[in-house]
Scaffold this motif. Sequence first.
Motif, PDB file in Angstrom:
ATOM      1  N   ILE A  23      27.993  21.084  38.538  1.00 36.14           N
ATOM      2  CA  ILE A  23      28.394  19.600  38.612  1.00 36.14           C
ATOM      3  C   ILE A  23      27.197  18.797  39.027  1.00 36.14           C
ATOM      4  N   ALA A  24      27.000  17.448  38.693  1.00 37.81           N
ATOM      5  CA  ALA A  24      26.162  16.463  38.663  1.00 37.81           C
ATOM      6  C   ALA A  24      25.385  16.653  40.059  1.00 37.81           C
ATOM      7  N   PRO A  25      26.066  16.575  41.224  1.00 30.85           N
ATOM      8  CA  PRO A  25      25.222  16.689  42.498  1.00 30.85           C
ATOM      9  C   PRO A  25      24.472  17.965  42.578  1.00 30.85           C
ATOM     10  N   PHE A  26      24.692  18.960  41.880  1.00 32.17           N
ATOM     11  CA  PHE A  26      24.086  20.105  41.961  1.00 32.17           C
ATOM     12  C   PHE A  26      22.960  20.347  41.195  1.00 32.17           C
ATOM     13  N   ASP A  27      22.465  19.402  40.124  1.00 25.73           N
ATOM     14  CA  ASP A  27      21.346  19.621  39.489  1.00 25.73           C
ATOM     15  C   ASP A  27      20.145  19.981  40.283  1.00 25.73           C
ATOM     16  N   ASN A  28      19.328  20.897  39.681  1.00 28.65           N
ATOM     17  CA  ASN A  28      18.175  21.208  40.309  1.00 28.65           C
ATOM     18  C   ASN A  28      18.545  22.233  41.496  1.00 28.65           C
ATOM     19  N   LEU A  29      19.870  22.554  41.932  1.00 28.83           N
ATOM     20  CA  LEU A  29      19.834  23.100  43.068  1.00 28.83           C
ATOM     21  C   LEU A  29      20.802  24.421  42.890  1.00 28.83           C
ATOM     22  N   ILE A  30      21.178  24.809  41.930  1.00 20.29           N
ATOM     23  CA  ILE A  30      21.767  26.035  41.591  1.00 20.29           C
ATOM     24  C   ILE A  30      20.511  27.137  40.964  1.00 20.29           C
ATOM     25  N   VAL A  31      20.278  27.946  41.587  1.00 22.08           N
ATOM     26  CA  VAL A  31      19.272  29.070  41.287  1.00 22.08           C
ATOM     27  C   VAL A  31      19.652  30.001  40.154  1.00 22.08           C
ATOM     28  N   GLU A  32      19.167  30.009  38.947  1.00 17.40           N
ATOM     29  CA  GLU A  32      19.328  30.855  37.769  1.00 17.40           C
ATOM     30  C   GLU A  32      20.769  30.839  37.123  1.00 17.40           C
ATOM     31  N   ASP A  33      21.283  31.977  36.853  1.00 17.29           N
ATOM     32  CA  ASP A  33      22.690  32.027  36.484  1.00 17.29           C
ATOM     33  C   ASP A  33      23.654  32.440  37.403  1.00 17.29           C
ATOM     34  N   GLY A  34      23.027  33.296  38.691  1.00 20.63           N
ATOM     35  CA  GLY A  34      23.604  34.099  39.391  1.00 20.63           C
ATOM     36  C   GLY A  34      24.171  35.435  39.071  1.00 20.63           C
ATOM     37  N   ILE A  35      25.365  35.822  39.759  1.00 20.97           N
ATOM     38  CA  ILE A  35      25.803  37.110  39.508  1.00 20.97           C
ATOM     39  C   ILE A  35      27.459  37.151  39.045  1.00 20.97           C
ATOM     40  N   ASN A  36      27.891  37.790  38.496  1.00 24.02           N
ATOM     41  CA  ASN A  36      29.367  37.598  38.162  1.00 24.02           C
ATOM     42  C   ASN A  36      29.841  39.204  37.836  1.00 24.02           C
ATOM     43  N   ILE A  37      30.632  39.706  38.803  1.00 28.84           N
ATOM     44  CA  ILE A  37      30.944  41.186  38.732  1.00 28.84           C
ATOM     45  C   ILE A  37      32.525  41.027  38.340  1.00 28.84           C
ATOM     46  N   THR A  38      33.143  39.746  37.819  1.00 37.64           N
ATOM     47  CA  THR A  38      34.581  39.581  37.740  1.00 37.64           C
ATOM     48  C   THR A  38      34.987  40.111  36.420  1.00 37.64           C
ATOM     49  N   GLY A  39      34.001  40.216  35.478  1.00 39.41           N
ATOM     50  CA  GLY A  39      34.285  40.452  33.964  1.00 39.41           C
ATOM     51  C   GLY A  39      34.961  39.090  33.332  1.00 39.41           C
ATOM     52  N   GLU A  40      35.161  38.101  34.163  1.00 39.94           N
ATOM     53  CA  GLU A  40      35.652  36.711  33.760  1.00 39.94           C
ATOM     54  C   GLU A  40      34.489  35.910  33.494  1.00 39.94           C
ATOM     55  N   THR A  41      34.820  34.593  33.132  1.00 41.15           N
ATOM     56  CA  THR A  41      34.003  33.439  32.663  1.00 41.15           C
ATOM     57  C   THR A  41      33.157  33.320  34.117  1.00 41.15           C
ATOM     58  N   ASP A  42      31.976  32.694  33.848  1.00 41.67           N
ATOM     59  CA  ASP A  42      31.413  32.026  34.932  1.00 41.67           C
ATOM     60  C   ASP A  42      31.692  31.052  35.979  1.00 41.67           C
ATOM     61  N   ALA A  43      32.740  30.140  35.145  1.00 42.04           N
ATOM     62  CA  ALA A  43      33.400  29.088  35.816  1.00 42.04           C
ATOM     63  C   ALA A  43      34.110  29.389  36.937  1.00 42.04           C
TER      64      ALA A  43
END
Length: 95
Positions: A23-43
């Motif tokens: 979301i907009a307030p997090f611009d430049n504050l989320i590092v890379e795409d992260g890790i997702n172990i759920t097998g679901e969408t990253d959302a």
Amino acid sequence: GFEVEVPDNLSTVGIIDTGVNAIAPFDNLIVEDGINITGETDADHSGHGTLVAGLAIFGQDLPASVEDSYIAKCKVFPIKVLHSNNGGIILMLFH
């Protein structure tokens, strides 16, 4: 909306939760795409991980008052381990 000041050399905090929405307030504050172990969408469909990320980034400043500008306390690295806030935790072993 409001402005977010991003100091140099911020620490990065891993948010182990339901994901973090970009979301907009997090611009430049989320590092890379992260890790997702759920097998679901990253959302983050429940919004819980995004809320936790906001609390980490803005600390006590965010809920305390409405301001025109906030100073970020950290960056975040999303680690999605739950797809919904009532889902079970998936344990993965790597050999």
